[in-house]
Design a protein around this motif. Structure first.
Motif, PDB file in Angstrom:
ATOM      1  N   GLN A  67       0.857  -1.178   0.000  1.00 37.11           N
ATOM      2  CA  GLN A  67       0.000   0.000   0.000  1.00 37.11           C
ATOM      3  C   GLN A  67       0.893   1.228   0.000  1.00 37.11           C
ATOM      4  O   GLN A  67       1.663   1.459   0.930  1.00 37.11           O
ATOM      5  N   ILE A  68       0.802   2.007  -1.077  1.00 37.22           N
ATOM      6  CA  ILE A  68       1.589   3.230  -1.179  1.00 37.22           C
ATOM      7  C   ILE A  68       0.871   4.318  -0.406  1.00 37.22           C
ATOM      8  O   ILE A  68      -0.295   4.595  -0.656  1.00 37.22           O
ATOM      9  N   ASN A  69       1.576   4.905   0.538  1.00 41.31           N
ATOM     10  CA  ASN A  69       0.981   5.938   1.383  1.00 41.31           C
ATOM     11  C   ASN A  69       1.249   7.311   0.771  1.00 41.31           C
ATOM     12  O   ASN A  69       1.932   8.149   1.353  1.00 41.31           O
ATOM     13  N   SER A  70       0.748   7.521  -0.429  1.00 38.81           N
ATOM     14  CA  SER A  70       0.983   8.765  -1.147  1.00 38.81           C
ATOM     15  C   SER A  70      -0.263   9.133  -1.923  1.00 38.81           C
ATOM     16  O   SER A  70      -1.002   8.267  -2.384  1.00 38.81           O
ATOM     17  N   LYS A  71      -0.466  10.408  -2.100  1.00 40.51           N
ATOM     18  CA  LYS A  71      -1.590  10.865  -2.911  1.00 40.51           C
ATOM     19  C   LYS A  71      -1.227  10.868  -4.393  1.00 40.51           C
ATOM     20  O   LYS A  71      -2.087  10.985  -5.249  1.00 40.51           O
ATOM     21  N   ASP A  72       0.069  10.750  -4.705  1.00 43.41           N
ATOM     22  CA  ASP A  72       0.557  10.807  -6.087  1.00 43.41           C
ATOM     23  C   ASP A  72       1.052   9.427  -6.505  1.00 43.41           C
ATOM     24  O   ASP A  72       2.248   9.198  -6.668  1.00 43.41           O
TER      25      ASP A  72
ATOM     26  N   VAL B  98      13.220   8.347  -8.803  1.00 41.98           N
ATOM     27  CA  VAL B  98      13.547   8.823  -7.454  1.00 41.98           C
ATOM     28  C   VAL B  98      12.299   8.806  -6.581  1.00 41.98           C
ATOM     29  O   VAL B  98      12.328   8.337  -5.436  1.00 41.98           O
ATOM     30  N   GLN B  99      11.188   9.295  -7.118  1.00 40.66           N
ATOM     31  CA  GLN B  99       9.944   9.287  -6.346  1.00 40.66           C
ATOM     32  C   GLN B  99       9.473   7.858  -6.088  1.00 40.66           C
ATOM     33  O   GLN B  99       8.974   7.548  -5.008  1.00 40.66           O
ATOM     34  N   LYS B 100       9.633   6.975  -7.062  1.00 40.70           N
ATOM     35  CA  LYS B 100       9.243   5.574  -6.888  1.00 40.70           C
ATOM     36  C   LYS B 100      10.031   4.942  -5.750  1.00 40.70           C
ATOM     37  O   LYS B 100       9.464   4.264  -4.884  1.00 40.70           O
ATOM     38  N   ASN B 101      11.339   5.153  -5.712  1.00 38.65           N
ATOM     39  CA  ASN B 101      12.161   4.597  -4.636  1.00 38.65           C
ATOM     40  C   ASN B 101      11.744   5.151  -3.279  1.00 38.65           C
ATOM     41  O   ASN B 101      11.692   4.422  -2.291  1.00 38.65           O
ATOM     42  N   HIS B 102      11.439   6.433  -3.242  1.00 38.77           N
ATOM     43  CA  HIS B 102      10.987   7.055  -1.993  1.00 38.77           C
ATOM     44  C   HIS B 102       9.658   6.451  -1.537  1.00 38.77           C
ATOM     45  O   HIS B 102       9.471   6.149  -0.357  1.00 38.77           O
TER      46      HIS B 102
ATOM     47  N   ASN C 179       8.628   4.065   1.898  1.00 36.68           N
ATOM     48  CA  ASN C 179       7.602   4.515   2.838  1.00 36.68           C
ATOM     49  C   ASN C 179       6.283   3.754   2.704  1.00 36.68           C
ATOM     50  O   ASN C 179       5.299   4.108   3.352  1.00 36.68           O
ATOM     51  N   ALA C 180       6.260   2.727   1.868  1.00 35.05           N
ATOM     52  CA  ALA C 180       5.034   1.943   1.681  1.00 35.05           C
ATOM     53  C   ALA C 180       4.847   0.999   2.864  1.00 35.05           C
ATOM     54  O   ALA C 180       5.799   0.638   3.555  1.00 35.05           O
ATOM     55  N   SER C 181       3.619   0.613   3.085  1.00 31.64           N
ATOM     56  CA  SER C 181       3.340  -0.395   4.112  1.00 31.64           C
ATOM     57  C   SER C 181       2.933  -1.687   3.411  1.00 31.64           C
ATOM     58  O   SER C 181       2.272  -1.674   2.373  1.00 31.64           O
ATOM     59  N   TYR C 182       3.367  -2.784   3.974  1.00 31.86           N
ATOM     60  CA  TYR C 182       3.085  -4.099   3.411  1.00 31.86           C
ATOM     61  C   TYR C 182       2.280  -4.908   4.414  1.00 31.86           C
ATOM     62  O   TYR C 182       2.540  -4.849   5.614  1.00 31.86           O
ATOM     63  N   HIS C 183       1.303  -5.645   3.921  1.00 31.48           N
ATOM     64  CA  HIS C 183       0.554  -6.555   4.772  1.00 31.48           C
ATOM     65  C   HIS C 183       0.164  -7.781   3.960  1.00 31.48           C
ATOM     66  O   HIS C 183       0.164  -7.756   2.728  1.00 31.48           O
TER      67      HIS C 183
END
Length: 107
Positions: free
Chosen positions: A35-40, A85-89, A93-97
């Motif tokens: 789950q990417i915790n980003s609006k973009d 660069v944004q993808k790596n960031h 910061n993503a959460s995994y479950h």
């Protein structure tokens, strides 16, 4: 009138019980979900900033038509780099479950 209906219902039940039932079983597996915790999620911001920066740097190189080509090439390369660069960031910061996913299978 009632006897034919009762006979028909009895026949339907008997035929239903005699028909072979199709065997079904459930197959499940554990799947890791990111789950990417980003609006973009499409990384438009990183791509845009990288393209502008790359275009500005490319514009500093060459002259005439070469300058235009360097500007466009710099913008394309910068956009790609900014996107990565944004993808790596986002990946850091993503959460995994783990989710259990199941579906039915007919034998």
């Amino acid at each position: 009138m009632k006897k034919p209906l009762i006979a028909l219902a009895t026949l339907a039940v008997a035929l239903g019980a005699a028909a072979p039932a199709m065997a079904r079983h459930q197959v499940c597996r554990d799947v890791e979900v990111k789950q990417i915790n980003s609006k973009d999620d499409n990384r438009l911001f990183g791509t845009g900033v990288g393209a502008v920066a790359g275009g500005l740097l490319g514009h500093q190189v060459g002259g005439g038509k070469g300058k235009t080509l360097a500007t466009v090439g710099g913008a394309v390369a910068g956009g790609y780099v900014g996107n990565q660069v944004q993808k790596n960031h986002q990946d850091k910061n993503a959460s995994y479950h783990t989710e259990r996913q199941c579906h039915w299978v007919d034998d």
